[in-house]
Every structure is written in structure tokens, then in C-alpha cells.
Design a protein around this motif. Sequence first.
Motif, PDB file in Angstrom:
ATOM      1  N   SER A 140       5.141-110.571  27.394  1.00 38.07           N
ATOM      2  CA  SER A 140       4.365-109.625  27.438  1.00 38.07           C
ATOM      3  C   SER A 140       3.737-108.299  26.037  1.00 38.07           C
ATOM      4  N   THR A 141       3.079-108.264  25.694  1.00 41.30           N
ATOM      5  CA  THR A 141       2.644-106.813  24.658  1.00 41.30           C
ATOM      6  C   THR A 141       2.814-105.308  24.711  1.00 41.30           C
ATOM      7  N   LEU A 142       2.504-104.951  26.480  1.00 38.99           N
ATOM      8  CA  LEU A 142       1.700-103.907  27.628  1.00 38.99           C
ATOM      9  C   LEU A 142       3.254-103.258  27.657  1.00 38.99           C
ATOM     10  N   PRO A 143       2.722-101.682  26.939  1.00 38.71           N
ATOM     11  CA  PRO A 143       3.701-100.783  27.793  1.00 38.71           C
ATOM     12  C   PRO A 143       4.304-101.236  29.412  1.00 38.71           C
ATOM     13  N   ARG A 144       5.741-100.803  29.645  1.00 39.17           N
ATOM     14  CA  ARG A 144       6.087-101.056  30.995  1.00 39.17           C
ATOM     15  C   ARG A 144       5.298-100.835  32.347  1.00 39.17           C
ATOM     16  N   GLU A 145       5.064 -99.062  31.942  1.00 41.73           N
ATOM     17  CA  GLU A 145       4.477 -98.220  32.224  1.00 41.73           C
ATOM     18  C   GLU A 145       2.217 -99.599  33.187  1.00 41.73           C
ATOM     19  N   GLN A 146       1.942 -99.939  32.011  1.00 39.35           N
ATOM     20  CA  GLN A 146       1.119-100.664  31.855  1.00 39.35           C
ATOM     21  C   GLN A 146       0.844-101.799  32.936  1.00 39.35           C
ATOM     22  N   ARG A 147       2.077-102.385  32.457  1.00 38.39           N
ATOM     23  CA  ARG A 147       2.471-103.779  32.829  1.00 38.39           C
ATOM     24  C   ARG A 147       2.428-103.944  34.175  1.00 38.39           C
ATOM     25  N   ILE A 148       3.713-103.083  35.050  1.00 36.80           N
ATOM     26  CA  ILE A 148       3.380-102.091  36.076  1.00 36.80           C
ATOM     27  C   ILE A 148       2.052-101.570  36.860  1.00 36.80           C
ATOM     28  N   LEU A 149       1.449-101.476  36.515  1.00 30.84           N
ATOM     29  CA  LEU A 149       0.039-100.776  36.598  1.00 30.84           C
ATOM     30  C   LEU A 149      -0.820-102.230  37.360  1.00 30.84           C
ATOM     31  N   LEU A 150      -0.924-102.584  36.377  1.00 31.21           N
ATOM     32  CA  LEU A 150      -1.415-104.334  36.654  1.00 31.21           C
ATOM     33  C   LEU A 150      -1.250-105.003  37.255  1.00 31.21           C
ATOM     34  N   GLN A 151      -0.387-105.058  37.567  1.00 30.63           N
ATOM     35  CA  GLN A 151       0.777-105.810  38.111  1.00 30.63           C
ATOM     36  C   GLN A 151       0.463-105.886  39.735  1.00 30.63           C
ATOM     37  N   LEU A 152       0.297-103.951  39.957  1.00 27.25           N
ATOM     38  CA  LEU A 152       0.167-103.614  41.525  1.00 27.25           C
ATOM     39  C   LEU A 152      -1.155-104.091  41.810  1.00 27.25           C
ATOM     40  N   LEU A 153      -2.102-103.890  40.248  1.00 32.36           N
ATOM     41  CA  LEU A 153      -3.611-103.989  40.640  1.00 32.36           C
ATOM     42  C   LEU A 153      -4.009-105.328  40.939  1.00 32.36           C
ATOM     43  N   LYS A 154      -3.269-106.268  40.641  1.00 37.88           N
ATOM     44  CA  LYS A 154      -3.719-108.067  41.151  1.00 37.88           C
ATOM     45  C   LYS A 154      -3.229-108.733  42.231  1.00 37.88           C
ATOM     46  N   ILE A 155      -1.892-107.292  42.871  1.00 31.56           N
ATOM     47  CA  ILE A 155      -0.889-108.218  43.687  1.00 31.56           C
ATOM     48  C   ILE A 155      -2.700-107.392  45.249  1.00 31.56           C
ATOM     49  N   GLN A 156      -2.747-106.320  44.350  1.00 30.31           N
ATOM     50  CA  GLN A 156      -3.955-105.196  45.626  1.00 30.31           C
ATOM     51  C   GLN A 156      -4.931-106.626  45.466  1.00 30.31           C
ATOM     52  N   GLU A 157      -5.341-107.001  44.960  1.00 29.20           N
ATOM     53  CA  GLU A 157      -6.677-107.849  44.639  1.00 29.20           C
ATOM     54  C   GLU A 157      -6.556-109.004  45.393  1.00 29.20           C
ATOM     55  N   GLU A 158      -5.639-109.779  45.439  1.00 30.51           N
ATOM     56  CA  GLU A 158      -4.935-111.124  45.724  1.00 30.51           C
ATOM     57  C   GLU A 158      -4.960-110.756  47.727  1.00 30.51           C
ATOM     58  N   ALA A 159      -4.236-109.595  47.904  1.00 26.68           N
ATOM     59  CA  ALA A 159      -4.207-108.914  49.177  1.00 26.68           C
ATOM     60  C   ALA A 159      -5.463-108.931  49.610  1.00 26.68           C
ATOM     61  N   GLY A 160      -6.816-107.777  49.222  1.00 28.67           N
ATOM     62  CA  GLY A 160      -7.955-108.092  49.639  1.00 28.67           C
ATOM     63  C   GLY A 160      -8.632-109.187  49.779  1.00 28.67           C
ATOM     64  N   GLU A 161      -8.631-110.443  49.184  1.00 27.50           N
ATOM     65  CA  GLU A 161      -8.855-111.586  49.030  1.00 27.50           C
ATOM     66  C   GLU A 161      -8.597-112.233  50.552  1.00 27.50           C
ATOM     67  N   VAL A 162      -7.490-111.731  50.782  1.00 27.45           N
ATOM     68  CA  VAL A 162      -6.909-112.502  52.219  1.00 27.45           C
ATOM     69  C   VAL A 162      -7.428-111.748  53.510  1.00 27.45           C
ATOM     70  N   ALA A 163      -7.582-110.531  53.148  1.00 28.08           N
ATOM     71  CA  ALA A 163      -7.946-109.884  54.188  1.00 28.08           C
ATOM     72  C   ALA A 163      -9.333-110.138  54.231  1.00 28.08           C
ATOM     73  N   GLU A 164     -10.679-110.646  53.643  1.00 30.47           N
ATOM     74  CA  GLU A 164     -11.832-111.024  53.587  1.00 30.47           C
ATOM     75  C   GLU A 164     -11.177-112.037  54.557  1.00 30.47           C
ATOM     76  N   ALA A 165     -11.197-113.183  53.584  1.00 27.67           N
ATOM     77  CA  ALA A 165     -10.718-114.727  54.505  1.00 27.67           C
ATOM     78  C   ALA A 165     -10.205-114.174  56.282  1.00 27.67           C
ATOM     79  N   VAL A 166      -9.806-113.773  56.143  1.00 25.55           N
ATOM     80  CA  VAL A 166      -9.468-113.907  58.026  1.00 25.55           C
ATOM     81  C   VAL A 166     -10.856-112.618  58.130  1.00 25.55           C
TER      82      VAL A 166
END
Length: 71
Positions: free
Chosen positions: A19-45
Motif C-alpha cells: 500500500s502507498t497510503l498513510p497508515r491512518e488512511q489505510r485503517i480508515l478505508l479498511q474499517l469503512l469496507k468492513i462496515q459496507e460488507e456488514a451493511g450488505e449482509v444486514a440488507e440480505a437478512v
Amino acid sequence: MTDTWQTIARLAGRLEDHSTLPREQRILLQLLKIQEEAGEVAEAVIGAMGQNPRKGCARDTNRAPYPSCAS
């Protein structure tokens, strides 16, 4: 189970190394991606349980994963 976590750690390390992104930005984007996936699971249920009347018919676990329904 140890093998699973070792694999996860190895893959996370590879992503971190490339990754070429700063650590803080990587962590933020990873957390947002996890939240996005959790939202898709919730929508399906919610849809499978028929609790979203705005979308018409709900998909259930016995249907093909398409938004159309035949009545």
C-alpha cells in the motif's frame, strides 16, 4: 484455527507492504469496507425475512439471487 489466523496475518502483511497510503488512511478505508460488507449482509437478512415492504417482494434463501419476483 491457528493456520487460519496465520494466513490472515500473512495476507494482511502483504496488503500492508504494497500500500502507498498513510497508515491512518489505510485503517480508515479498511474499517469503512468492513462496515459496507456488514451493511450488505444486514440488507440480505432483512430482505430474506420480508421486512422491507418498500422493495416489494423479498428474496429468501430458496430463490435465485435476483431482485425480480414472480407472483
